[in-house]
Design a protein around this motif. Structure first.
Motif, short mmCIF file in Angstrom:
data_model
loop_
_atom_site.label_atom_id
_atom_site.label_comp_id
_atom_site.label_asym_id
_atom_site.label_seq_id
_atom_site.Cartn_x
_atom_site.Cartn_y
_atom_site.Cartn_z
N ILE A 89 0.80 -1.00 0.24
CA ILE A 89 0.01 -0.02 -0.13
C ILE A 89 0.83 1.36 0.12
N VAL A 92 1.66 2.06 -3.48
CA VAL A 92 0.57 2.64 -4.16
C VAL A 92 0.36 3.90 -3.69
N VAL A 124 -2.41 2.02 -8.90
CA VAL A 124 -2.88 0.82 -8.62
C VAL A 124 -2.25 -0.23 -9.68
N ALA A 128 0.62 -3.36 -8.81
CA ALA A 128 -0.03 -4.59 -9.00
C ALA A 128 0.84 -5.36 -10.08
N LEU A 181 -8.78 -3.99 -11.49
CA LEU A 181 -8.05 -4.74 -10.38
C LEU A 181 -8.79 -6.16 -10.12
N MET A 231 -8.38 -0.56 -4.05
CA MET A 231 -7.87 -1.80 -3.47
C MET A 231 -8.74 -2.32 -2.74
N SER A 234 -11.75 -3.58 -4.29
CA SER A 234 -11.52 -4.83 -4.93
C SER A 234 -11.54 -5.92 -4.25
N ASP A 235 -10.92 -5.89 -2.89
CA ASP A 235 -10.93 -7.03 -1.79
C ASP A 235 -12.23 -7.28 -1.38
#
Length: 288
Positions: A89, A92, A124, A128, A181, A231, A234-235
């Motif tokens: 993170i 990012v 991101v 990634a 993502l 993020m 997305s998680d």
């Protein structure tokens, strides 16, 4: 041109093709180009993002003096192990600030979807790819996914802060990055849609209140929020969490909220943070 995420998912299922391919097919049809030409164009755009990240100048300040070197501060703190958010993170965050600073310093960037939100998607995507080893080909497909989400948002709502507040810029960029993502992680259209919706929902109502009317304060740091928000959305989607409100309705809500926002907090530099005593003092100090 797609006007809803639901329609993209419908095509995805009907033609048995991935989400990104739906967007590419539409791009080829709209711009009268071959699939190879379309893919090369999108790949080159991603390469420009990576070049912009690589070419960050950690000694450069914007003309106003409000922006510059903060990307390096984050990099140094990350390398010292001082960031509670950790290395991934941290990268990012660092990249989001670097790209947004480069924009304020008149360096080459990709407006994704706008110059003011240019740090979200690259931060991101590049992190990634660096971390998980995705190929440039896969990243290009993710670019199509992001572009498709952005196209729907532009059709149903806004992408410009002057029209809908910062929710239209950072919110849209975050939504685009979150969905893309999820694609990279193997998600289908439904998961992509949930990620996009969850990201946008978290930033609804965000004001656009640039100090002194410049896309610098608080704009640069909001790119960090947009990237990290992407993020987490997305998680959540990847874990199986669904947005109770579908993305198309979320985007419609963003439009309604944007139209309801006072003009003073839609990039006029008159309200919000720009109207604080310090904001006013800064404007007087750096008046060009």
């Amino acid at each position: 041109m797609f006007e809803s995420i639901a329609k993209i998912i419908e095509y995805e299922k009907k033609d048995n093709i991935p989400f990104w391919k739906c967007i590419q097919n539409d791009d080829c049809k709209e711009n009268n180009m071959s699939k190879e030409e379309s893919f090369t164009k999108m790949l080159n755009m991603y390469k420009v993002m990576k070049e912009a990240d690589k070419n960050y100048n950690d000694k450069l300040y914007s003309q106003s003096g409000l922006v510059g070197t903060d990307g390096k501060k984050l990099k140094d703190a990350r390398e010292r192990g001082d960031l509670i958010c950790g290395n991934f993170i941290g990268k990012v965050m660092e990249r989001a600030v670097k790209m947004a600073e480069s924009n304020a310093c008149m360096k080459r960037i990709v407006a994704s979807p706008t110059a003011g939100s240019c740090g979200v998607i690259p931060a991101v995507f590049i992190t990634a790819q660096e971390t998980f080893g995705y190929s440039d080909e896969e990243m290009t497909k993710a670019m199509y996914v992001a572009a498709g989400i952005g196209e729907v948002i532009a059709s149903r709502a806004f992408l410009a802060g002057a029209a809908g507040g910062c929710q239209a810029e950072i919110g849209s960029a975050s939504s685009m990055a979150a969905g893309a993502l999820c694609y990279l992680r193997g998600g289908d259209g439904v998961m992509i849609a949930n990620a996009a919706a969850l990201a946008m929902k978290s930033l609804l109502g965000l004001a656009c209140d640039p100090v002194a009317g410049l896309v610098e304060v608080p704009c640069v740091k909001r790119n960090v929020i947009g990237a990290v928000n992407a993020m987490t959305a997305s998680d959540m989607a990847y874990a199986g969490i669904e947005s109770k409100i579908p993305p198309d309705e979320v985007f419609d809500a963003m439009r309604t909220i944007g139209k309801s926002l006072p003009e003073d907090i839609k990039e006029t530099g008159k309200g919000g943070l720009a109207a604080t005593p310090t904001g006013i003092a800064i404007k007087k100090k750096i008046s060009f």
